[in-house]
Motif scaffolding. Structure first.
Motif, PDB file in Angstrom:
ATOM      1  N   LEU A  44       0.824  -1.217   0.000  1.00 40.84           N
ATOM      2  CA  LEU A  44       0.000   0.000   0.000  1.00 40.84           C
ATOM      3  C   LEU A  44       0.850   1.255   0.000  1.00 40.84           C
ATOM      4  CD1 LEU A  44      -2.722  -1.101   2.529  1.00 40.84           C
ATOM      5  CD2 LEU A  44      -3.084  -0.614   0.118  1.00 40.84           C
ATOM      6  N   LEU A  58       2.219   1.749  -3.500  1.00 33.87           N
ATOM      7  CA  LEU A  58       1.177   2.249  -4.405  1.00 33.87           C
ATOM      8  C   LEU A  58       0.934   3.741  -4.179  1.00 33.87           C
ATOM      9  CD1 LEU A  58      -1.613  -0.504  -4.436  1.00 33.87           C
ATOM     10  CD2 LEU A  58      -0.078   0.106  -6.315  1.00 33.87           C
ATOM     11  N   ARG A  59       0.880   4.137  -2.918  1.00 33.25           N
ATOM     12  CA  ARG A  59       0.599   5.535  -2.604  1.00 33.25           C
ATOM     13  C   ARG A  59       1.790   6.439  -2.895  1.00 33.25           C
ATOM     14  NH1 ARG A  59      -2.866   3.418   2.585  1.00 33.25           N
ATOM     15  NH2 ARG A  59      -4.877   3.352   1.466  1.00 33.25           N
ATOM     16  N   PRO A  94       3.358   1.742  -9.795  1.00 33.56           N
ATOM     17  CA  PRO A  94       2.186   1.015 -10.302  1.00 33.56           C
ATOM     18  C   PRO A  94       2.233  -0.456  -9.913  1.00 33.56           C
ATOM     19  CG  PRO A  94       3.780   1.333 -12.060  1.00 33.56           C
ATOM     20  CD  PRO A  94       4.310   2.087 -10.869  1.00 33.56           C
ATOM     21  N   LEU A  95       1.095  -1.122 -10.061  1.00 32.84           N
ATOM     22  CA  LEU A  95       1.073  -2.568  -9.904  1.00 32.84           C
ATOM     23  C   LEU A  95       1.978  -3.165 -10.974  1.00 32.84           C
ATOM     24  CD1 LEU A  95      -2.688  -3.296  -9.188  1.00 32.84           C
ATOM     25  CD2 LEU A  95      -0.769  -3.852  -7.701  1.00 32.84           C
ATOM     26  N   ASN A 147      -2.182  -2.766 -15.847  1.00 34.22           N
ATOM     27  CA  ASN A 147      -2.026  -1.330 -16.068  1.00 34.22           C
ATOM     28  C   ASN A 147      -2.781  -0.826 -17.292  1.00 34.22           C
ATOM     29  OD1 ASN A 147       0.055  -0.293 -13.962  1.00 34.22           O
ATOM     30  ND2 ASN A 147       0.864  -2.266 -14.643  1.00 34.22           N
ATOM     31  N   LEU A 171      -5.068  -4.824  -3.336  1.00 34.30           N
ATOM     32  CA  LEU A 171      -4.156  -3.865  -3.961  1.00 34.30           C
ATOM     33  C   LEU A 171      -4.742  -3.320  -5.257  1.00 34.30           C
ATOM     34  CD1 LEU A 171      -0.668  -5.569  -3.394  1.00 34.30           C
ATOM     35  CD2 LEU A 171      -1.641  -3.618  -2.161  1.00 34.30           C
ATOM     36  N   GLU A 213      -5.759   0.636  -5.626  1.00 33.81           N
ATOM     37  CA  GLU A 213      -5.126   1.427  -6.685  1.00 33.81           C
ATOM     38  C   GLU A 213      -6.174   2.049  -7.605  1.00 33.81           C
ATOM     39  OE1 GLU A 213      -1.533   0.898  -9.888  1.00 33.81           O
ATOM     40  OE2 GLU A 213      -3.331  -0.304 -10.151  1.00 33.81           O
TER      41      GLU A 213
END
Length: 387
Positions: A121, A124-125, A129-130, A193, A232, A236
């Motif tokens: 997390l 991501l923040r 990106p994933l 993505n 996740l 996102e």
């Protein structure tokens, strides 16, 4: 819908035995998904339940406290699927440097799950990106303690593995050979993505979970990481502000159906059957999470009202109760730090909570270094996990 085989087989060798390894086709499925009335209704129910769940974050003043315990409940359940014996109480004891009632490796693995989610997390923040990089980092965090530390944390496997059966040629499923992992995961990364076109977040989470489990990129921890991937994706995408959706209880309760549907996707291409199951999992899990949050809030309010009747000690007892609501297993020393009260005052308050009201229960039976549990709070968190 039956599309037929959703990948190709290639010869491989594992454990000295020749086997047929499965290489999945890239996502999204082809032919395209069919959203009939039955599937659409289930997805609508899931989205409605997710909306109610997300509202907890803004509507409840103690959502952060709920998240603290709920994440740990998920860590326990996800790890139990993989065979650990740790309970929520064991994890909370371990986190306060007390002795859990199970092998230390078990509870370390569960604690690492919490750490892995927090790391994912945060990244991501931070704007990552994933991606393969993020998931390798999360995997490294997941495998930094317990038995996983010897299983190549953060690195794709270099060996052919198989799932089920004593030998690879008798396996229930054989994932891609190690030399095909880069291509398989690059395709999954593109899908995550939206490189080749957008996918609705819930659909993306559902499809990506299956694809990750099919690729099985790591030597160990794939099941836990595949389940972590779901919140996740949703965080996102902005579907959830906080990672409050965890499907491990549902997957554990319906374990055989879960495994059968994963294999059915691979062999028959029936993504729609999987999506119906996944939507049901979201609806049931999100609804239960909302109910649990409401029950915990009501419990806290009832207990605060009871403590208001005990005169001069009431203020101190209420502070101790609030601290236990934040950390439902604690010690006198920890409660002293949390409240700023003196140890003597905390001790008197805890004695009232235990002997007069039965709100807390002492766990150790010792005369020194005693540990107390907010019993009803723990029971509410565990109420849907005893199947």
């Amino acid at each position: 819908m039956h599309r037929g085989l959703t990948g190709t087989y290639t010869p491989s060798i594992a454990g000295g035995h020749t086997c047929q390894a499965f290489i999945p086709h890239p996502l999204p499925p082809a032919p395209a998904l069919v959203f009939d009335d039955r599937l659409q209704a289930r997805l609508n129910d899931a989205l409605l339940a997710l909306g109610r769940l997300d509202a907890i974050t803004s509507l409840q003043p103690d959502a952060r406290l709920f998240l603290y315990s709920y994440v740990r409940k998920e860590a326990v359940m996800s790890s139990q699927i993989e065979g650990t014996q740790s309970s929520l109480s064991d994890l909370l004891l371990y986190e306060m440097d007390a002795q859990p009632g199970v092998p230390i490796d078990d509870v370390q693995e569960v604690s690492s799950y919490v750490h892995a989610l927090d790391h994912g997390l945060a990244r991501l923040r931070d704007g990552l990106p994933l991606s393969r990089r993020l998931l390798c980092e999360v995997h490294q965090a997941l495998m930094t303690a317990g038995r996983g530390i010897q299983r190549s944390p953060g690195e794709f496997r270099r060996n052919q593995v198989w799932i089920g059966g004593h030998r690879a040629d008798e396996a229930h499923f054989v994932p891609p050979p190690p030399d095909r992992l880069d291509d398989c995961f690059a395709a999954l990364e593109r899908f995550l993505n939206d490189v080749d076109g957008p996918t609705a977040p819930v659909i993306k989470a559902a499809l990506a979970h299956v694809q990750f489990e099919t690729i099985h990129p790591f030597m160990d921890g794939n099941g836990r990481l595949g389940r972590l991937l779901i919140p996740l994706v949703l965080v996102e995408a902005g579907v959830l502000q906080e990672p409050l959706l965890y499907l491990s209880v549902f997957f554990k309760r319906h374990r055989q159906t879960y495994y059968d549907l994963l294999q059915q996707v691979r062999t028959h291409g029936d993504w729609e059957a999987w999506l119906r199951f996944f939507a049901d999992a979201i609806a049931a899990t999100a609804t239960q999470a909302v109910r649990t949050a409401q029950q915990l809030t009501a419990l806290h309010a009832r207990d605060k009202a009871r403590l208001a009747t005990i005169g001069r000690l009431s203020g101190s007892a209420l502070q101790v109760l609030d601290a236990l609501y934040a950390r439902p297993i604690s010690s006198i020393a920890a409660l002293t730090r949390a409240t700023g009260l003196t140890p003597a005052t905390v001790g008197k308050a805890v004695d009232a909570l235990e002997t007069q009201f039965g709100i807390v229960r002492e766990l150790t039976g010792h005369r020194r270094n005693r540990i107390y549990a907010y019993s009803a709070y723990i029971a509410l968190l565990n109420q849907d996990t005893d199947d």
